[in-house]
Motif scaffolding. Structure first.
Motif, PDB file in Angstrom:
ATOM      1  N   ASP A  82      43.221  25.938   9.142  1.00  0.00           N
ATOM      2  CA  ASP A  82      44.661  26.039   9.163  1.00  0.00           C
ATOM      3  C   ASP A  82      45.409  27.309   9.595  1.00  0.00           C
ATOM      4  OD1 ASP A  82      44.524  23.444   8.119  1.00  0.00           O
ATOM      5  OD2 ASP A  82      44.356  24.184   5.958  1.00  0.00           O
ATOM      6  N   VAL A  83      44.565  28.496   9.444  1.00  0.00           N
ATOM      7  CA  VAL A  83      45.069  29.640   9.884  1.00  0.00           C
ATOM      8  C   VAL A  83      44.564  29.943  11.472  1.00  0.00           C
ATOM      9  CG1 VAL A  83      45.315  32.208   9.162  1.00  0.00           C
ATOM     10  CG2 VAL A  83      45.499  30.348   7.572  1.00  0.00           C
ATOM     11  N   GLY A  84      43.575  29.660  11.644  1.00  0.00           N
ATOM     12  CA  GLY A  84      42.899  29.979  12.993  1.00  0.00           C
ATOM     13  C   GLY A  84      42.437  31.379  12.890  1.00  0.00           C
ATOM     14  N   ILE A  85      42.026  31.674  14.141  1.00  0.00           N
ATOM     15  CA  ILE A  85      41.195  33.052  14.340  1.00  0.00           C
ATOM     16  C   ILE A  85      41.910  34.284  13.704  1.00  0.00           C
ATOM     17  CG2 ILE A  85      40.224  34.568  16.068  1.00  0.00           C
ATOM     18  CD1 ILE A  85      39.107  31.956  17.408  1.00  0.00           C
ATOM     19  N   GLN A  86      41.620  34.895  12.994  1.00  0.00           N
ATOM     20  CA  GLN A  86      42.226  36.309  12.435  1.00  0.00           C
ATOM     21  C   GLN A  86      41.158  37.354  12.648  1.00  0.00           C
ATOM     22  OE1 GLN A  86      45.634  36.129  11.602  1.00  0.00           O
ATOM     23  NE2 GLN A  86      45.451  34.239  12.238  1.00  0.00           N
ATOM     24  N   LEU A  87      41.695  38.760  12.310  1.00  0.00           N
ATOM     25  CA  LEU A  87      40.761  39.895  12.036  1.00  0.00           C
ATOM     26  C   LEU A  87      39.510  39.420  11.345  1.00  0.00           C
ATOM     27  CD1 LEU A  87      43.262  42.896  11.754  1.00  0.00           C
ATOM     28  CD2 LEU A  87      42.013  42.179  13.776  1.00  0.00           C
ATOM     29  N   GLY A  88      38.411  39.832  11.750  1.00  0.00           N
ATOM     30  CA  GLY A  88      37.393  39.764  10.960  1.00  0.00           C
ATOM     31  C   GLY A  88      36.506  38.463  11.314  1.00  0.00           C
ATOM     32  N   LYS A 137      43.661  30.387  16.963  1.00  0.00           N
ATOM     33  CA  LYS A 137      42.984  29.429  17.764  1.00  0.00           C
ATOM     34  C   LYS A 137      41.858  28.983  16.932  1.00  0.00           C
ATOM     35  CE  LYS A 137      45.050  29.498  21.949  1.00  0.00           C
ATOM     36  NZ  LYS A 137      45.917  28.665  22.151  1.00  0.00           N
ATOM     37  N   GLY A 138      41.315  27.831  17.103  1.00  0.00           N
ATOM     38  CA  GLY A 138      39.910  27.239  16.216  1.00  0.00           C
ATOM     39  C   GLY A 138      38.994  26.699  17.285  1.00  0.00           C
ATOM     40  N   CYS A 139      38.065  25.997  16.585  1.00  0.00           N
ATOM     41  CA  CYS A 139      37.154  25.522  17.287  1.00  0.00           C
ATOM     42  C   CYS A 139      37.469  24.370  18.265  1.00  0.00           C
ATOM     43  CB  CYS A 139      35.798  24.905  16.330  1.00  0.00           C
ATOM     44  SG  CYS A 139      35.024  26.116  15.369  1.00  0.00           S
ATOM     45  N   GLY A 140      37.051  24.244  19.495  1.00  0.00           N
ATOM     46  CA  GLY A 140      37.417  23.437  20.399  1.00  0.00           C
ATOM     47  C   GLY A 140      38.579  23.708  21.341  1.00  0.00           C
ATOM     48  N   ASP A 141      39.317  24.587  20.735  1.00  0.00           N
ATOM     49  CA  ASP A 141      40.549  25.185  21.611  1.00  0.00           C
ATOM     50  C   ASP A 141      40.014  25.896  22.760  1.00  0.00           C
ATOM     51  OD1 ASP A 141      42.140  23.974  19.843  1.00  0.00           O
ATOM     52  OD2 ASP A 141      42.659  26.055  18.511  1.00  0.00           O
ATOM     53  N   GLU A 142      40.867  25.985  23.941  1.00  0.00           N
ATOM     54  CA  GLU A 142      40.601  26.557  25.059  1.00  0.00           C
ATOM     55  C   GLU A 142      41.638  27.986  25.076  1.00  0.00           C
ATOM     56  OE1 GLU A 142      40.732  24.198  28.415  1.00  0.00           O
ATOM     57  OE2 GLU A 142      38.929  22.952  27.517  1.00  0.00           O
ATOM     58  N   VAL A 143      41.083  28.916  25.624  1.00  0.00           N
ATOM     59  CA  VAL A 143      42.085  30.224  25.886  1.00  0.00           C
ATOM     60  C   VAL A 143      41.743  30.652  27.289  1.00  0.00           C
ATOM     61  CG1 VAL A 143      41.680  30.908  23.492  1.00  0.00           C
ATOM     62  CG2 VAL A 143      40.272  31.615  25.100  1.00  0.00           C
ATOM     63  N   GLU A 144      42.825  31.158  27.536  1.00  0.00           N
ATOM     64  CA  GLU A 144      43.128  31.554  29.127  1.00  0.00           C
ATOM     65  C   GLU A 144      43.342  32.700  29.096  1.00  0.00           C
ATOM     66  OE1 GLU A 144      46.369  30.713  32.655  1.00  0.00           O
ATOM     67  OE2 GLU A 144      45.750  28.850  31.294  1.00  0.00           O
ATOM     68  N   VAL A 145      42.831  33.875  29.784  1.00  0.00           N
ATOM     69  CA  VAL A 145      42.756  35.112  29.978  1.00  0.00           C
ATOM     70  C   VAL A 145      43.180  35.666  31.570  1.00  0.00           C
ATOM     71  CG1 VAL A 145      42.214  37.546  29.251  1.00  0.00           C
ATOM     72  CG2 VAL A 145      41.612  35.639  27.947  1.00  0.00           C
ATOM     73  N   GLN A 146      44.345  36.429  31.627  1.00  0.00           N
ATOM     74  CA  GLN A 146      44.422  36.990  33.132  1.00  0.00           C
ATOM     75  C   GLN A 146      43.721  38.375  32.997  1.00  0.00           C
ATOM     76  OE1 GLN A 146      46.143  35.521  35.523  1.00  0.00           O
ATOM     77  NE2 GLN A 146      45.619  36.916  37.017  1.00  0.00           N
ATOM     78  N   VAL A 147      42.806  38.633  33.988  1.00  0.00           N
ATOM     79  CA  VAL A 147      42.165  39.912  34.017  1.00  0.00           C
ATOM     80  C   VAL A 147      42.210  40.272  35.512  1.00  0.00           C
ATOM     81  CG1 VAL A 147      39.755  41.093  33.693  1.00  0.00           C
ATOM     82  CG2 VAL A 147      40.330  39.279  32.125  1.00  0.00           C
ATOM     83  N   GLY A 148      43.007  41.244  35.719  1.00  0.00           N
ATOM     84  CA  GLY A 148      43.205  41.692  37.093  1.00  0.00           C
ATOM     85  C   GLY A 148      43.966  40.433  37.792  1.00  0.00           C
ATOM     86  N   GLN A 149      43.256  40.059  39.030  1.00  0.00           N
ATOM     87  CA  GLN A 149      43.754  39.093  39.616  1.00  0.00           C
ATOM     88  C   GLN A 149      43.172  37.655  39.287  1.00  0.00           C
ATOM     89  OE1 GLN A 149      46.213  39.550  42.021  1.00  0.00           O
ATOM     90  NE2 GLN A 149      46.366  41.650  41.855  1.00  0.00           N
TER      91      GLN A 149
END
Length: 160
Positions: A82-88, A137-149
């Motif tokens: 319910d909270v998603g990914i946090q510190l730790g 985020k949680g299990c099954g979620d997708e994340v997108e990260v811009q690294v340089g170009q």
């Protein structure tokens, strides 16, 4: 993987780094104040350079002391969907080629790679691009990260 054991490994690594930085600062201080390094003319800057080095090393040791204090206060909690990914959080991701990687999201200042229980674990902070993208985020979620170009895509496979 045992998150508490991994947390302790990060703390141990930070303690080692801090001790090394304190030793380097002390060595540089001794060089800066050594009688043999007193300037004989305006071009003799060995003592001054050692003084700058001692200041920088002392600053690094203080930063590590501060980071260590924050990591020692980190409270590890079980993952709450319910909270998603946090510190730790201990996170397993897969990239677009299905290569898996383990991450440990912790406070700032301890970016390092550790080997734990047969796995390589990258310690990241919440302000890193991937750390920011993963929060909430949680299990099954997708994340997108811009690294340089390049834009990188990951799927969250597991969170502890």
């Amino acid at each position: 993987m045992n998150k508490a054991s991994l947390h302790q490994q990060v703390i141990s690594q930070l303690e080692t780094l801090q001790a090394t930085a304190r030793g380097a600062a002390q060595t540089a201080y001794e060089a800066a104040t050594d009688e043999a390094n007193i300037a004989e003319n305006k071009y003799d800057t060995l003592g001054l350079e050692a003084s700058y080095l001692a200041t920088g090393q002392a600053r690094r040791a203080e930063e590590l002391r501060h980071t260590l204090g924050i990591w020692k206060q980190l409270v590890l909690r079980p993952f709450d969907p319910d909270v998603g990914i946090q510190l730790g959080a201990l996170i397993c991701l897969a990239d677009s080629q299905d290569r898996q990687q383990w991450l440990f999201l912790g406070p700032e200042g301890a970016a390092m790679k550790l080997h734990h229980e047969g796995h390589s674990v990258q310690v990241i902070g919440p302000q890193s691009p991937l750390g920011r993208a993963l929060q909430g985020k949680g299990c099954g979620d997708e994340v997108e990260v811009q690294v340089g170009q390049a834009r990188q895509y990951y799927q969250v496979l597991r969170v502890d």
